[in-house]
Design a protein around this motif. Structure first.
Motif, PDB file in Angstrom:
ATOM      1  N   ILE A  11       0.842  -1.202   0.000  1.00  0.00           N
ATOM      2  CA  ILE A  11       0.000   0.000   0.000  1.00  0.00           C
ATOM      3  C   ILE A  11       0.872   1.244   0.000  1.00  0.00           C
ATOM      4  O   ILE A  11       0.613   2.225  -0.717  1.00  0.00           O
ATOM      5  CB  ILE A  11      -0.942  -0.009   1.215  1.00  0.00           C
ATOM      6  N   ILE A  12       1.941   1.205   0.807  1.00  0.00           N
ATOM      7  CA  ILE A  12       2.892   2.324   0.826  1.00  0.00           C
ATOM      8  C   ILE A  12       3.541   2.477  -0.549  1.00  0.00           C
ATOM      9  O   ILE A  12       3.734   3.590  -1.054  1.00  0.00           O
ATOM     10  CB  ILE A  12       3.955   2.099   1.913  1.00  0.00           C
ATOM     11  N   GLY A  13       3.869   1.336  -1.176  1.00  0.00           N
ATOM     12  CA  GLY A  13       4.451   1.374  -2.514  1.00  0.00           C
ATOM     13  C   GLY A  13       3.508   1.973  -3.544  1.00  0.00           C
ATOM     14  O   GLY A  13       3.929   2.728  -4.429  1.00  0.00           O
ATOM     15  N   PHE A  14       2.214   1.629  -3.449  1.00  0.00           N
ATOM     16  CA  PHE A  14       1.199   2.178  -4.349  1.00  0.00           C
ATOM     17  C   PHE A  14       1.153   3.703  -4.237  1.00  0.00           C
ATOM     18  O   PHE A  14       1.137   4.426  -5.238  1.00  0.00           O
ATOM     19  CB  PHE A  14      -0.155   1.566  -4.007  1.00  0.00           C
ATOM     20  N   LEU A  15       1.134   4.194  -2.999  1.00  0.00           N
ATOM     21  CA  LEU A  15       1.101   5.642  -2.770  1.00  0.00           C
ATOM     22  C   LEU A  15       2.382   6.302  -3.261  1.00  0.00           C
ATOM     23  O   LEU A  15       2.357   7.396  -3.828  1.00  0.00           O
ATOM     24  CB  LEU A  15       0.895   5.928  -1.277  1.00  0.00           C
ATOM     25  N   GLY A  16       3.520   5.605  -3.044  1.00  0.00           N
ATOM     26  CA  GLY A  16       4.801   6.136  -3.514  1.00  0.00           C
ATOM     27  C   GLY A  16       4.848   6.251  -5.029  1.00  0.00           C
ATOM     28  O   GLY A  16       5.344   7.245  -5.573  1.00  0.00           O
ATOM     29  N   ALA A  17       4.303   5.248  -5.728  1.00  0.00           N
ATOM     30  CA  ALA A  17       4.280   5.283  -7.196  1.00  0.00           C
ATOM     31  C   ALA A  17       3.420   6.437  -7.703  1.00  0.00           C
ATOM     32  O   ALA A  17       3.788   7.136  -8.651  1.00  0.00           O
ATOM     33  CB  ALA A  17       3.753   3.953  -7.736  1.00  0.00           C
ATOM     34  N   ALA A  18       2.273   6.654  -7.062  1.00  0.00           N
ATOM     35  CA  ALA A  18       1.405   7.770  -7.443  1.00  0.00           C
ATOM     36  C   ALA A  18       2.098   9.105  -7.186  1.00  0.00           C
ATOM     37  O   ALA A  18       1.962  10.059  -7.969  1.00  0.00           O
ATOM     38  CB  ALA A  18       0.092   7.696  -6.662  1.00  0.00           C
ATOM     39  N   ALA A  19       2.859   9.178  -6.098  1.00  0.00           N
ATOM     40  CA  ALA A  19       3.586  10.412  -5.775  1.00  0.00           C
ATOM     41  C   ALA A  19       4.672  10.689  -6.815  1.00  0.00           C
ATOM     42  O   ALA A  19       4.865  11.839  -7.237  1.00  0.00           O
ATOM     43  CB  ALA A  19       4.202  10.292  -4.381  1.00  0.00           C
ATOM     44  N   ILE A  20       5.376   9.633  -7.245  1.00  0.00           N
ATOM     45  CA  ILE A  20       6.415   9.797  -8.267  1.00  0.00           C
ATOM     46  C   ILE A  20       5.804  10.313  -9.564  1.00  0.00           C
ATOM     47  O   ILE A  20       6.344  11.224 -10.211  1.00  0.00           O
ATOM     48  CB  ILE A  20       7.143   8.459  -8.507  1.00  0.00           C
ATOM     49  N   ARG A  21       4.663   9.739  -9.955  1.00  0.00           N
ATOM     50  CA  ARG A  21       3.988  10.195 -11.186  1.00  0.00           C
ATOM     51  C   ARG A  21       3.606  11.669 -11.064  1.00  0.00           C
ATOM     52  O   ARG A  21       3.739  12.441 -12.017  1.00  0.00           O
ATOM     53  CB  ARG A  21       2.746   9.353 -11.436  1.00  0.00           C
ATOM     54  N   THR A  22       3.142  12.060  -9.886  1.00  0.00           N
ATOM     55  CA  THR A  22       2.703  13.438  -9.661  1.00  0.00           C
ATOM     56  C   THR A  22       3.875  14.415  -9.684  1.00  0.00           C
ATOM     57  O   THR A  22       3.782  15.510 -10.251  1.00  0.00           O
ATOM     58  CB  THR A  22       1.964  13.546  -8.309  1.00  0.00           C
ATOM     59  N   LEU A  23       5.001  14.002  -9.083  1.00  0.00           N
ATOM     60  CA  LEU A  23       6.154  14.888  -8.967  1.00  0.00           C
ATOM     61  C   LEU A  23       6.977  14.970 -10.249  1.00  0.00           C
ATOM     62  O   LEU A  23       7.696  15.951 -10.474  1.00  0.00           O
ATOM     63  CB  LEU A  23       7.050  14.413  -7.822  1.00  0.00           C
ATOM     64  N   LEU A  24       6.877  13.932 -11.100  1.00  0.00           N
ATOM     65  CA  LEU A  24       7.663  13.895 -12.346  1.00  0.00           C
ATOM     66  C   LEU A  24       6.737  13.692 -13.555  1.00  0.00           C
ATOM     67  O   LEU A  24       6.791  12.666 -14.240  1.00  0.00           O
ATOM     68  CB  LEU A  24       8.702  12.775 -12.284  1.00  0.00           C
ATOM     69  N   PRO A  25       5.867  14.659 -13.831  1.00  0.00           N
ATOM     70  CA  PRO A  25       4.892  14.494 -14.926  1.00  0.00           C
ATOM     71  C   PRO A  25       5.531  14.424 -16.315  1.00  0.00           C
ATOM     72  O   PRO A  25       4.916  13.921 -17.251  1.00  0.00           O
ATOM     73  CB  PRO A  25       4.011  15.735 -14.790  1.00  0.00           C
ATOM     74  N   SER A  26       6.761  14.914 -16.461  1.00  0.00           N
ATOM     75  CA  SER A  26       7.401  14.905 -17.777  1.00  0.00           C
ATOM     76  C   SER A  26       7.726  13.483 -18.260  1.00  0.00           C
ATOM     77  O   SER A  26       7.966  13.274 -19.452  1.00  0.00           O
ATOM     78  CB  SER A  26       8.689  15.737 -17.740  1.00  0.00           C
ATOM     79  N   TYR A  27       7.737  12.524 -17.331  1.00  0.00           N
ATOM     80  CA  TYR A  27       7.998  11.128 -17.690  1.00  0.00           C
ATOM     81  C   TYR A  27       6.699  10.317 -17.750  1.00  0.00           C
ATOM     82  O   TYR A  27       6.708   9.108 -17.532  1.00  0.00           O
ATOM     83  CB  TYR A  27       8.950  10.488 -16.676  1.00  0.00           C
ATOM     84  N   GLU A  28       5.607  10.968 -18.064  1.00  0.00           N
ATOM     85  CA  GLU A  28       4.292  10.317 -18.026  1.00  0.00           C
ATOM     86  C   GLU A  28       4.225   9.094 -18.936  1.00  0.00           C
ATOM     87  O   GLU A  28       3.550   8.106 -18.616  1.00  0.00           O
ATOM     88  CB  GLU A  28       3.196  11.312 -18.419  1.00  0.00           C
ATOM     89  N   HIS A  29       4.925   9.136 -20.070  1.00  0.00           N
ATOM     90  CA  HIS A  29       4.886   7.978 -20.975  1.00  0.00           C
ATOM     91  C   HIS A  29       5.514   6.744 -20.325  1.00  0.00           C
ATOM     92  O   HIS A  29       5.058   5.614 -20.543  1.00  0.00           O
ATOM     93  CB  HIS A  29       5.608   8.310 -22.286  1.00  0.00           C
ATOM     94  N   ILE A  30       6.539   6.963 -19.504  1.00  0.00           N
ATOM     95  CA  ILE A  30       7.165   5.836 -18.801  1.00  0.00           C
ATOM     96  C   ILE A  30       6.232   5.291 -17.735  1.00  0.00           C
ATOM     97  O   ILE A  30       6.067   4.075 -17.595  1.00  0.00           O
ATOM     98  CB  ILE A  30       8.498   6.279 -18.153  1.00  0.00           C
ATOM     99  N   TRP A  31       5.600   6.197 -16.993  1.00  0.00           N
ATOM    100  CA  TRP A  31       4.669   5.761 -15.942  1.00  0.00           C
ATOM    101  C   TRP A  31       3.501   5.003 -16.556  1.00  0.00           C
ATOM    102  O   TRP A  31       3.013   4.032 -15.982  1.00  0.00           O
ATOM    103  CB  TRP A  31       4.168   6.954 -15.131  1.00  0.00           C
TER     104      TRP A  31
END
Length: 310
Positions: A231-251
């Motif tokens: 669950i912590i990992g899920f939230l961490g992944a969402a946070a990474i996507r939010t903080l680094l939107p320029s890599y959206e294609h990778i996410w």
């Protein structure tokens, strides 16, 4: 080729097919159940272990498909349903256990698994109740059997009632036992339902910790429960996507891989439903679990359709 090699070969081929985009969640589950019931899973212990690990990794990967804002908003919108739903489910489960004369610990484990997060919740609560291994096994087998049914029944009911993806996602997250089954049912319904259902279910799973600790205090024990790491990992992944939107294609690619891993997971989950598991459930725990699940599912859907939920 002898029977053992044939079973292994069939299992391996079907598993490989589930890793391709040609097989969906519902098909993978049916294939897995067919393997488990008709020819027996050749590697039951390994698939049980790896399905759990793969599910947790997949859930973390799904976090890359959501922004942190979406996760927080969905969790906030469903929190009161979770609080009320957990409380009512535990009370209903207690009453039904008395009605059907199910063993005290088995009844409590079934109720707790239905209220929060299926097998994970049962595993966390069993030491607090000092449940015997057979009581825990029966509760797990009962909930697992209903999980398999939910994967097939919920999308059918959702389409029959013409539920929108938002409502179906919340309903699945609140009324289906395990995270794997929530993900399987919602992914078959649509991308929006998958995102909402997964978030609601993970928000609900966080309640394992406080409820187990409360039960431990009541029982006078020292059992502690922590928020599961995935669950912590899920939230961490969402946070990474939010903080680094320029890599959206990778996410987006990572989220896509996670969804296909879920197909493989559901095949492994289905393959775990053996004839021995079905026999082990027994009639009284099964009647209690089915009655509780039907009541919870129906009442949750009614609550979601009332004017205040609009």
């Amino acid at each position: 080729m002898n029977g053992s090699n044939l079973r292994r070969g069939t299992f391996t081929i079907l598993l490989a097919l589930c890793a391709t985009p040609w097989v969906g969640t519902a098909q993978a589950l049916v294939m897995g159940i067919a393997v488990g019931l008709l020819q027996a899973n050749p590697w039951p212990r390994q698939t049980a272990r790896y399905s759990k690990m793969l599910l947790q990794a997949s859930v973390v990967g799904l976090g890359f498909g959501l922004s942190l804002g979406e996760v927080i908003q969905t969790g906030k919108d469903s929190i009161w349903y979770s609080v009320i739903g957990i409380s009512c489910t535990l009370l209903l489960g207690y009453g039904l256990g008395k009605l059907f004369k199910t063993g005290t610990n088995t009844s409590a484990l079934i109720s707790f698994g239905t209220a929060i997060c299926g097998g994970s919740a049962i595993a966390a609560m069993a030491p607090v109740l000092k449940a015997k291994s057979d009581e825990t096994a029966v509760a797990l087998a009962t909930v697992f059997t209903l999980n398999s049914a939910a994967l097939l029944l919920f999308p059918l009911v959702g389409h029959w009632l013409q539920l929108d993806q938002n409502t179906f996602g919340v309903w699945s997250g609140l009324a289906i036992h395990d995270t794997s089954s929530v993900v399987g049912a919602t992914s078959a319904y649509g991308a929006t339902a998958l995102a909402i259902g997964t978030t609601v279910k993970l928000t609900r799973a966080i309640w394992i910790a406080p409820v187990v600790m409360a039960a431990s205090l009541i029982k006078g024990g020292e059992q502690q429960a922590r928020i599961p790491l995935f669950i912590i990992g899920f939230l961490g992944a969402a946070a990474i996507r939010t903080l680094l939107p320029s890599y959206e294609h990778i996410w987006g690619e990572l989220a896509g891989v996670a969804k296909q891993c879920l197909v493989v997971t559901l095949f492994l989950v289905g393959a775990g439903l053996s004839r021995e598991v079905v026999k082990q459930v027994g009639i009284r725990p099964l009647v209690q679990a089915v009655s509780l699940w039907v009541l919870v599912s129906a009442l949750t859907l009614v609550a979601l359709k009332l004017p205040w939920s609009a």
